[in-house]
Design an enzyme around this catalytic site. Structure first.
Site, PDB file in Angstrom:
ATOM      1  N   GLY A 115       3.679   0.761  12.098  1.00 50.32           N
ATOM      2  CA  GLY A 115       3.413   0.213  10.773  1.00 50.32           C
ATOM      3  C   GLY A 115       4.333   0.813   9.736  1.00 50.32           C
ATOM      4  O   GLY A 115       5.395   1.353  10.058  1.00 50.32           O
ATOM      5  N   CYS A 116       3.935   0.740   8.490  1.00 50.21           N
ATOM      6  CA  CYS A 116       4.748   1.279   7.402  1.00 50.21           C
ATOM      7  C   CYS A 116       5.078   2.749   7.659  1.00 50.21           C
ATOM      8  O   CYS A 116       4.193   3.559   7.947  1.00 50.21           O
ATOM      9  CB  CYS A 116       4.000   1.134   6.084  1.00 50.21           C
ATOM     10  SG  CYS A 116       4.856   1.870   4.682  1.00 50.21           S
ATOM     11  N   PHE A 117       6.353   3.088   7.540  1.00 49.36           N
ATOM     12  CA  PHE A 117       6.753   4.461   7.872  1.00 49.36           C
ATOM     13  C   PHE A 117       6.263   5.501   6.885  1.00 49.36           C
ATOM     14  O   PHE A 117       6.263   6.693   7.186  1.00 49.36           O
ATOM     15  CB  PHE A 117       8.257   4.600   8.095  1.00 49.36           C
ATOM     16  CG  PHE A 117       9.177   3.882   7.121  1.00 49.36           C
ATOM     17  CD1 PHE A 117       8.818   3.590   5.819  1.00 49.36           C
ATOM     18  CD2 PHE A 117      10.450   3.486   7.547  1.00 49.36           C
ATOM     19  CE1 PHE A 117       9.690   2.950   4.947  1.00 49.36           C
ATOM     20  CE2 PHE A 117      11.327   2.843   6.686  1.00 49.36           C
ATOM     21  CZ  PHE A 117      10.935   2.570   5.378  1.00 49.36           C
ATOM     22  N   TRP A 118       5.821   5.099   5.714  1.00 49.67           N
ATOM     23  CA  TRP A 118       5.317   6.073   4.746  1.00 49.67           C
ATOM     24  C   TRP A 118       4.182   6.906   5.343  1.00 49.67           C
ATOM     25  O   TRP A 118       4.146   8.126   5.223  1.00 49.67           O
ATOM     26  CB  TRP A 118       4.812   5.375   3.494  1.00 49.67           C
ATOM     27  CG  TRP A 118       5.855   4.633   2.715  1.00 49.67           C
ATOM     28  CD1 TRP A 118       7.205   4.795   2.764  1.00 49.67           C
ATOM     29  CD2 TRP A 118       5.606   3.601   1.751  1.00 49.67           C
ATOM     30  NE1 TRP A 118       7.818   3.926   1.886  1.00 49.67           N
ATOM     31  CE2 TRP A 118       6.872   3.189   1.259  1.00 49.67           C
ATOM     32  CE3 TRP A 118       4.459   2.985   1.260  1.00 49.67           C
ATOM     33  CZ2 TRP A 118       7.008   2.184   0.288  1.00 49.67           C
ATOM     34  CZ3 TRP A 118       4.588   1.992   0.309  1.00 49.67           C
ATOM     35  CH2 TRP A 118       5.846   1.601  -0.179  1.00 49.67           C
TER      36      TRP A 118
ATOM     37  N   GLU B  86      10.067  -0.240  11.466  1.00 46.47           N
ATOM     38  CA  GLU B  86       9.988   0.949  10.620  1.00 46.47           C
ATOM     39  C   GLU B  86       9.517   2.100  11.516  1.00 46.47           C
ATOM     40  O   GLU B  86       8.473   2.006  12.158  1.00 46.47           O
ATOM     41  CB  GLU B  86       9.023   0.736   9.466  1.00 46.47           C
ATOM     42  CG  GLU B  86       9.520  -0.270   8.442  1.00 46.47           C
ATOM     43  CD  GLU B  86       8.729  -0.222   7.142  1.00 46.47           C
ATOM     44  OE1 GLU B  86       7.960   0.737   6.937  1.00 46.47           O
ATOM     45  OE2 GLU B  86       8.890  -1.147   6.331  1.00 46.47           O
TER      46      GLU B  86
END
Length: 233
Positions: free
Chosen positions: A54-57, A98
């Site tokens: 998912g979102c790398f953040w 990502e």
């Protein structure tokens, strides 16, 4: 990628949309450790692992709080160098996901332990080509194995968790071998630490840090290992 446009004014609406759905804290749980793990050479000081979830953040934020991890960098893996740019990856047509490249001390934490954290709290491995509000192949669950040994351990672990029915659904996680990693733009690095009040982070990612501390207290570190600014490789 829609999560950059997620503003504070959307927080109430998001709460309504997700009302009644299981929260991350309700679905996250410490999965069994892998039956097989890599044995670190006594001379090895650092090793790397690359995970997409998912979102790398959020994935970056989780592993920055793990003891033994000296570096966790957001980036792209699975595609070509010429398309390793945020706006292009967001099309879902580049082959990239990502991802986060993790540099760790194998004398302090093993590859198998990193995988256990990845499957337990970094993301939901049963979601196919999506995580939470984000959808597309760029958000797929993938272990980018650096070598054949990592691929063997990851594939064996996925089979182990599926056979034990650890999750209510089969894992969607794939294993891709020897795919180059490209560092993401500076403004994506340390995003969770720099923007803890951003609604996307508060709803989707901060609960992961809480669950890491709760489920893996033996490896949790309060002070994250941050990426230095100006990182290009």
């Amino acid at each position: 990628m829609k999560h950059l446009a997620f503003t504070a004014s959307m927080l109430a609406a998001a709460a309504l949309v997700w009302h009644g759905l299981p929260s991350f804290a309700e679905t996250a749980h410490r999965v069994p450790a892998p039956a097989a793990d890599l044995v670190a050479p006594t001379t090895a000081q650092t090793e790397t692992a690359i995970f997409a979830g998912g979102c790398f953040w959020g994935v970056q934020g989780v592993f920055q709080h793990v003891k033994g991890v000296s570096d966790a960098v957001s980036g792209y893996a699975g595609g070509e160098a010429k398309t390793a740019r945020y706006n292009e990856v967001g099309s879902g047509r580049t082959g990239h996901a990502e991802s986060v490249r993790i540099t760790y001390d194998p004398q302090k934490i093993s590859y198998g332990k990193l995988l256990q954290i990845y499957f337990s709290v970094a993301h939901d491995p049963t979601e196919l080509n999506r995580q939470g509000p984000d959808s597309g192949t760029q958000y797929r669950s993938t272990v980018f194995a650096e070598n054949a040994d990592q691929a063997r351990i990851a594939k064996g672990y996925i089979a182990q968790l599926n056979q034990a029915k650890t999750f209510s659904r089969p894992l969607a996680t794939t294993v891709e071998l020897s795919k180059p990693f490209y560092v993401a733009e500076d403004y994506h690095q340390n995003y969770l630490t720099r923007h803890p009040s951003q609604p996307y982070i508060a709803i989707n990612d901060l609960p992961k840090i809480d669950e890491l501390q709760k489920l893996f207290p033996e490896v949790y570190q309060a002070t994250p290992s941050l990426v230095r600014s100006g990182r290009s490789s």
